[in-house]
Design a protein around this motif. Structure first.
Motif, PDB file in Angstrom:
ATOM      1  N   SER A   1       0.842  -1.199   0.000  1.00 15.84           N
ATOM      2  CA  SER A   1       0.000   0.000   0.000  1.00 15.84           C
ATOM      3  C   SER A   1       0.873   1.244   0.000  1.00 15.84           C
ATOM      4  O   SER A   1       1.903   1.290   0.674  1.00 15.84           O
ATOM      5  N   ASP A   2       0.457   2.260  -0.766  1.00 18.58           N
ATOM      6  CA  ASP A   2       1.264   3.469  -0.892  1.00 18.58           C
ATOM      7  C   ASP A   2       0.419   4.726  -0.761  1.00 18.58           C
ATOM      8  O   ASP A   2      -0.790   4.699  -0.912  1.00 18.58           O
TER       9      ASP A   2
ATOM     10  N   TYR B   1       4.388  -0.666  -7.095  1.00 23.04           N
ATOM     11  CA  TYR B   1       4.047  -1.495  -8.259  1.00 23.04           C
ATOM     12  C   TYR B   1       5.120  -2.543  -8.521  1.00 23.04           C
ATOM     13  O   TYR B   1       4.816  -3.716  -8.744  1.00 23.04           O
ATOM     14  N   GLU B   2       6.386  -2.134  -8.463  1.00 31.48           N
ATOM     15  CA  GLU B   2       7.483  -3.056  -8.748  1.00 31.48           C
ATOM     16  C   GLU B   2       7.519  -4.220  -7.756  1.00 31.48           C
ATOM     17  O   GLU B   2       7.658  -5.380  -8.145  1.00 31.48           O
ATOM     18  N   LEU B   3       7.381  -3.915  -6.455  1.00 35.23           N
ATOM     19  CA  LEU B   3       7.441  -4.987  -5.462  1.00 35.23           C
ATOM     20  C   LEU B   3       6.186  -5.857  -5.492  1.00 35.23           C
ATOM     21  O   LEU B   3       6.237  -7.048  -5.183  1.00 35.23           O
ATOM     22  N   THR B   4       5.047  -5.274  -5.876  1.00 34.51           N
ATOM     23  CA  THR B   4       3.833  -6.076  -6.048  1.00 34.51           C
ATOM     24  C   THR B   4       4.041  -7.089  -7.176  1.00 34.51           C
ATOM     25  O   THR B   4       3.657  -8.257  -7.055  1.00 34.51           O
ATOM     26  N   GLN B   5       4.655  -6.660  -8.268  1.00 31.40           N
ATOM     27  CA  GLN B   5       4.917  -7.564  -9.384  1.00 31.40           C
ATOM     28  C   GLN B   5       5.997  -8.586  -9.031  1.00 31.40           C
ATOM     29  O   GLN B   5       5.885  -9.766  -9.362  1.00 31.40           O
TER      30      GLN B   5
ATOM     31  N   PRO C   1      16.638  -0.654 -10.247  1.00 35.42           N
ATOM     32  CA  PRO C   1      15.606  -1.688 -10.031  1.00 35.42           C
ATOM     33  C   PRO C   1      15.412  -2.088  -8.560  1.00 35.42           C
ATOM     34  O   PRO C   1      14.930  -3.168  -8.286  1.00 35.42           O
ATOM     35  N   TYR C   2      15.818  -1.223  -7.633  1.00 34.04           N
ATOM     36  CA  TYR C   2      15.585  -1.428  -6.195  1.00 34.04           C
ATOM     37  C   TYR C   2      16.289  -2.681  -5.648  1.00 34.04           C
ATOM     38  O   TYR C   2      15.812  -3.318  -4.706  1.00 34.04           O
TER      39      TYR C   2
END
Length: 436
Positions: A175-176, A195-199, A354-355
């Protein structure tokens, strides 16, 4: 005429505040009337039976929902919360009344057309009752039957481009806050990393394999609009390393009364003239500010980035330019132990695609927690049980002063063998002069 008498629930409509009972009655009446000729796929009177079983629970002082176990869609272990009534003959409309969690869009941005489609879907295949949003952030669809789960899932994934959220012992839906899309204080792009970590962690989100639930929450600044510091196992709180920007002319305008403090948010009554000493300087938690000779000065080394001064004088103060986030761990509501706030693990890290650095920290924490965590033990409870030092070891993060809340009460420091070069000792000889 109502299907069930609800004298106890009716009392909840008598106060000055909006009541969920009124909302349920409105939905029950709407379904009974069915002005749009909807071909309901669950019992038309399910909301009336929901009111009835809730009234019975109030009367008996105990719930009449039994644990639903695991119910879901093919291939997913999370996203659906099983709900079964223990009075199915009396209340057949809610004999099974499952809740579905739907992954919310980034920043919770919707078009009205999309919201209408969501409501139409749930009116058709569910009870019509929604909870926008749950504390995790998901869209909450309350009440549908088991045969409708796959139908709803197909509609969401094929026609809505939406996925189910997390439930059970898994990664809950990240959640953000709205971040840099609307907020000038955002120190990183909350929606991009969410979004990136959700994917990236789809498997962890949909197939429960953790000791218990695990939450990511992304706050763009220390104002913490999604309350990550109080509720997330890993909270990402935007911060900066350099000086707060000061516009001395604007400071003078606040002191002179030309600008309303707090963006005019407290304008409902006359609080008197703005007092910068009383309302800003004295309320600084680290006492890092002073106002002398008509100039405001901030000692950056002592500043904790609490945002109070910026919130009070937003036209005079602004966040710095060297931006990133702090990572805190272990926040939760009461479960096995009491409520806990997050503890600082990474004081500052750049939030850039890319974190990879952030993912390394996350995955090292998961490796430790999945190995050592007890059933239904949140990360914060494992840290409390095994110690913050153990967490630092497992994440290969070196201790820094920011990790220390206060000086040790215990004067004893225990060194490990590899930290002092090792030693040789005969335990039997030692025990001759040192009894247990």
């Amino acid at each position: 005429m109502a299907k069930h008498a609800t004298p106890l629930l009716d009392q909840l409509e008598s106060g000055p505040w909006p009541s969920f009972v009124s909302d349920l009655k409105q939905e029950a009446a709407s379904r009974a009337k069915n002005a749009n000729n909807v071909e309901f796929q669950v019992p038309q009177d399910c909301v009336e039976d929901l009111l009835g079983v809730l009234e019975l629970s109030y009367k008996h002082g105990v719930t009449h929902w039994k644990h639903g176990g695991i119910v879901g869609v093919f291939g997913y272990g999370g996203g659906v919360i099983g709900r079964y009534c223990d009075q199915p003959e009396t209340f057949p409309g809610v004999a099974h009344f499952h809740t579905m969690r739907i992954n919310q869009p980034g920043g919770k941005y919707y078009t009205t057309d999309f919201l209408k489609k969501l409501c139409d879907l749930w009116e058709f295949r569910g009870s019509g009752i929604t909870n926008m949003h749950g504390s995790t952030g998901d869209i909450i669809f309350i009440g549908t039957s088991t045969p409708q789960l796959e139908e709803i899932f197909y509609e969401l994934t094929h026609n809505f481009d939406q996925d189910l959220g997390g439930s059970g012992s898994n990664l809950r839906t990240p959640s953000d806050c709205i971040g840099s899309s609307r907020c000038e204080y955002a120190c990183y792009d909350t929606q991009a990393i969410c979004y990136e970590l959700t994917q990236e962690y789809q498997d962890e989100l949909h197939r429960p394999a953790f000791p218990y639930k695990f939450k990511f929450k992304f706050d763009g600044c220390p104002n913490c609009c999604v309350a990550s510091i109080a509720r997330a196992d890993i909270s990402f709180v935007g911060t900066w390393k350099d000086d707060i920007k000061i516009d001395q002319e604007a400071v003078a305008s606040y002191v002179g009364g030309e600008f309303a403090p707090n963006g005019g948010a407290h304008s409902g009554r006359d609080w008197g003239a703005f007092d910068i000493q009383k309302e800003v300087i004295d309320l600084c938690p680290s006492q890092c500010m002073k106002y002398e000779g008509g100039k405001l000065a901030i000692n950056t080394k002592e500043c904790t980035r609490c945002m109070h001064c910026i919130n009070v004088m937003p036209r005079a103060l602004h966040i710095g330019d060297d931006r990133g986030c702090s990572m805190l761990v272990g926040a939760k509501a009461p479960i096995l132990d009491g409520a806990q706030m997050g503890s600082l693990l990474v004081p500052f890290i750049k939030v850039e695609e890319p974190y990879d650095e952030i993912k390394e920290v996350i995955e090292s924490i998961w490796d430790w927690w999945m190995e050592e965590g007890k059933n239904r033990e949140r990360l914060g409870e494992l840290i409390k049980r095994q110690g913050f030092q153990k967490l630092l070891e497992m994440t290969n993060i070196k201790p820094v002063p920011q990790h220390v809340l206060e000086p040790r009460h215990n004067p004893y420091i225990f060194w490990k063998e590899d930290e002092v070069g090792g030693w040789d000792r005969d335990i039997n000889e030692f025990r001759k002069i040192h009894q247990r």
